[in-house]
Design a protein around this motif. Sequence first.
Motif, PDB file in Angstrom:
ATOM      1  N   THR A  48      37.285 -52.098 -10.828  1.00  0.00           N
ATOM      2  CA  THR A  48      37.922 -51.763  -9.567  1.00  0.00           C
ATOM      3  C   THR A  48      38.422 -53.065  -8.967  1.00  0.00           C
ATOM      4  N   TRP A  49      39.697 -53.084  -8.598  1.00  0.00           N
ATOM      5  CA  TRP A  49      40.301 -54.263  -7.980  1.00  0.00           C
ATOM      6  C   TRP A  49      40.214 -54.067  -6.471  1.00  0.00           C
ATOM      7  N   ARG A  50      39.617 -55.022  -5.758  1.00  0.00           N
ATOM      8  CA  ARG A  50      39.485 -54.949  -4.302  1.00  0.00           C
ATOM      9  C   ARG A  50      40.306 -56.074  -3.674  1.00  0.00           C
ATOM     10  N   GLU A  51      41.293 -55.663  -2.865  1.00  0.00           N
ATOM     11  CA  GLU A  51      42.139 -56.657  -2.205  1.00  0.00           C
ATOM     12  C   GLU A  51      42.791 -56.076  -0.963  1.00  0.00           C
ATOM     13  N   ARG A  52      43.061 -56.960  -0.007  1.00  0.00           N
ATOM     14  CA  ARG A  52      43.775 -56.603   1.210  1.00  0.00           C
ATOM     15  C   ARG A  52      43.204 -55.355   1.896  1.00  0.00           C
ATOM     16  N   GLY A  53      41.879 -55.258   1.935  1.00  0.00           N
ATOM     17  CA  GLY A  53      41.242 -54.151   2.628  1.00  0.00           C
ATOM     18  C   GLY A  53      41.266 -52.824   1.888  1.00  0.00           C
ATOM     19  N   GLY A  54      41.637 -52.819   0.622  1.00  0.00           N
ATOM     20  CA  GLY A  54      41.675 -51.584  -0.154  1.00  0.00           C
ATOM     21  C   GLY A  54      41.193 -51.836  -1.562  1.00  0.00           C
ATOM     22  N   SER A  55      41.230 -50.782  -2.355  1.00  0.00           N
ATOM     23  CA  SER A  55      40.814 -50.929  -3.741  1.00  0.00           C
ATOM     24  C   SER A  55      41.683 -50.062  -4.637  1.00  0.00           C
ATOM     25  N   VAL A  56      41.749 -50.462  -5.904  1.00  0.00           N
ATOM     26  CA  VAL A  56      42.489 -49.717  -6.912  1.00  0.00           C
ATOM     27  C   VAL A  56      41.529 -49.453  -8.067  1.00  0.00           C
ATOM     28  N   SER A  57      41.267 -48.180  -8.315  1.00  0.00           N
ATOM     29  CA  SER A  57      40.418 -47.766  -9.433  1.00  0.00           C
ATOM     30  C   SER A  57      41.214 -46.811 -10.308  1.00  0.00           C
ATOM     31  N   ASP A  58      41.029 -46.929 -11.606  1.00  0.00           N
ATOM     32  CA  ASP A  58      41.703 -46.055 -12.548  1.00  0.00           C
ATOM     33  C   ASP A  58      40.974 -46.201 -13.878  1.00  0.00           C
ATOM     34  N   PRO A  59      40.813 -45.112 -14.636  1.00  0.00           N
ATOM     35  CA  PRO A  59      40.126 -45.226 -15.919  1.00  0.00           C
ATOM     36  C   PRO A  59      40.778 -46.219 -16.887  1.00  0.00           C
ATOM     37  N   GLY A  60      42.081 -46.475 -16.728  1.00  0.00           N
ATOM     38  CA  GLY A  60      42.770 -47.411 -17.612  1.00  0.00           C
ATOM     39  C   GLY A  60      42.523 -48.864 -17.294  1.00  0.00           C
ATOM     40  N   GLN A  61      41.932 -49.149 -16.146  1.00  0.00           N
ATOM     41  CA  GLN A  61      41.605 -50.522 -15.768  1.00  0.00           C
ATOM     42  C   GLN A  61      40.245 -50.842 -16.345  1.00  0.00           C
ATOM     43  N   GLN A  62      40.223 -51.677 -17.379  1.00  0.00           N
ATOM     44  CA  GLN A  62      38.932 -51.949 -18.003  1.00  0.00           C
ATOM     45  C   GLN A  62      38.867 -53.323 -18.640  1.00  0.00           C
ATOM     46  N   VAL A  63      37.638 -53.756 -18.825  1.00  0.00           N
ATOM     47  CA  VAL A  63      37.361 -55.017 -19.505  1.00  0.00           C
ATOM     48  C   VAL A  63      37.634 -54.797 -20.991  1.00  0.00           C
ATOM     49  N   LEU A  64      38.406 -55.679 -21.599  1.00  0.00           N
ATOM     50  CA  LEU A  64      38.706 -55.600 -23.027  1.00  0.00           C
ATOM     51  C   LEU A  64      37.819 -56.520 -23.845  1.00  0.00           C
ATOM     52  N   GLU A  65      37.635 -57.761 -23.367  1.00  0.00           N
ATOM     53  CA  GLU A  65      36.806 -58.748 -24.056  1.00  0.00           C
ATOM     54  C   GLU A  65      36.071 -59.585 -23.025  1.00  0.00           C
ATOM     55  N   CYS A  66      34.847 -59.963 -23.353  1.00  0.00           N
ATOM     56  CA  CYS A  66      34.073 -60.839 -22.477  1.00  0.00           C
ATOM     57  C   CYS A  66      33.142 -61.676 -23.343  1.00  0.00           C
ATOM     58  N   ASP A  67      33.498 -62.950 -23.514  1.00  0.00           N
ATOM     59  CA  ASP A  67      32.737 -63.883 -24.329  1.00  0.00           C
ATOM     60  C   ASP A  67      32.537 -65.161 -23.511  1.00  0.00           C
ATOM     61  N   PRO A  68      31.570 -65.138 -22.575  1.00  0.00           N
ATOM     62  CA  PRO A  68      31.380 -66.289 -21.682  1.00  0.00           C
ATOM     63  C   PRO A  68      30.960 -67.540 -22.444  1.00  0.00           C
ATOM     64  N   PRO A  69      31.398 -68.706 -22.065  1.00  0.00           N
ATOM     65  CA  PRO A  69      32.536 -69.003 -21.200  1.00  0.00           C
ATOM     66  C   PRO A  69      33.779 -69.336 -21.999  1.00  0.00           C
ATOM     67  N   ARG A  70      34.140 -68.482 -22.958  1.00  0.00           N
ATOM     68  CA  ARG A  70      35.275 -68.791 -23.826  1.00  0.00           C
ATOM     69  C   ARG A  70      36.482 -67.880 -23.642  1.00  0.00           C
ATOM     70  N   ARG A  71      36.254 -66.577 -23.536  1.00  0.00           N
ATOM     71  CA  ARG A  71      37.396 -65.652 -23.494  1.00  0.00           C
ATOM     72  C   ARG A  71      37.064 -64.450 -22.621  1.00  0.00           C
ATOM     73  N   LEU A  72      38.034 -64.099 -21.787  1.00  0.00           N
ATOM     74  CA  LEU A  72      37.948 -62.924 -20.933  1.00  0.00           C
ATOM     75  C   LEU A  72      39.293 -62.216 -20.989  1.00  0.00           C
ATOM     76  N   ALA A  73      39.265 -60.905 -21.193  1.00  0.00           N
ATOM     77  CA  ALA A  73      40.517 -60.138 -21.229  1.00  0.00           C
ATOM     78  C   ALA A  73      40.284 -58.790 -20.565  1.00  0.00           C
ATOM     79  N   TYR A  74      41.300 -58.335 -19.838  1.00  0.00           N
ATOM     80  CA  TYR A  74      41.231 -57.018 -19.217  1.00  0.00           C
ATOM     81  C   TYR A  74      42.624 -56.461 -19.012  1.00  0.00           C
TER      82      TYR A  74
END
Length: 158
Positions: A48-74
């Motif tokens: 969920t993206w939270r900005e400017r007093g609102g939020s955007v949620s959608d099933p298509g918004q997702q983490v693709l890769e998370c390899d701390p601290p080398r690679r992050l994709a979404y």
Amino acid sequence: MGDTSFVYLSRIKTTPERLWSALTEPELTQRYWDLSFDTDWKPGSPMTWRERGGSVSDPGQQVLECDPPRRLAYTWHTFTPEWAERAGVAEDVLESIAAEPRSKVAFDLEPGGPTVRLMVTHDGFEPGSTVLKMISEGWPELVSSLKTLLETGEPLPA
């Protein structure tokens, strides 16, 4: 940069761990990006993206890769009328960008002495993409503010 992707490279005087925190921790993303993410950062997890007093949620918004601290994709956020209103995006532009396929962004971190090489790759665009034009201006500004925050303790003035 090509017709379907955007790549931006920067060197930041910091550690990979501090840069990773700045990409993922809400108290830091809020300082230079003026938004935060609500997610557990596990691949496949929703965002969920939270900005400017609102939020955007959608099933298509997702983490693709998370390899701390080398690679992050979404995946990139969903373009809703509420988001457009908060962001000051005109209705005709919203119509155009909402019709485009969802893009994705990846952050690759590579240590190199006193700096970390940050490569931002945002792709998945069709030729002539309006979103590509928008992020091509946005990423350099955002990475500059991130770099300034990590190197001086303060982001660039808004």
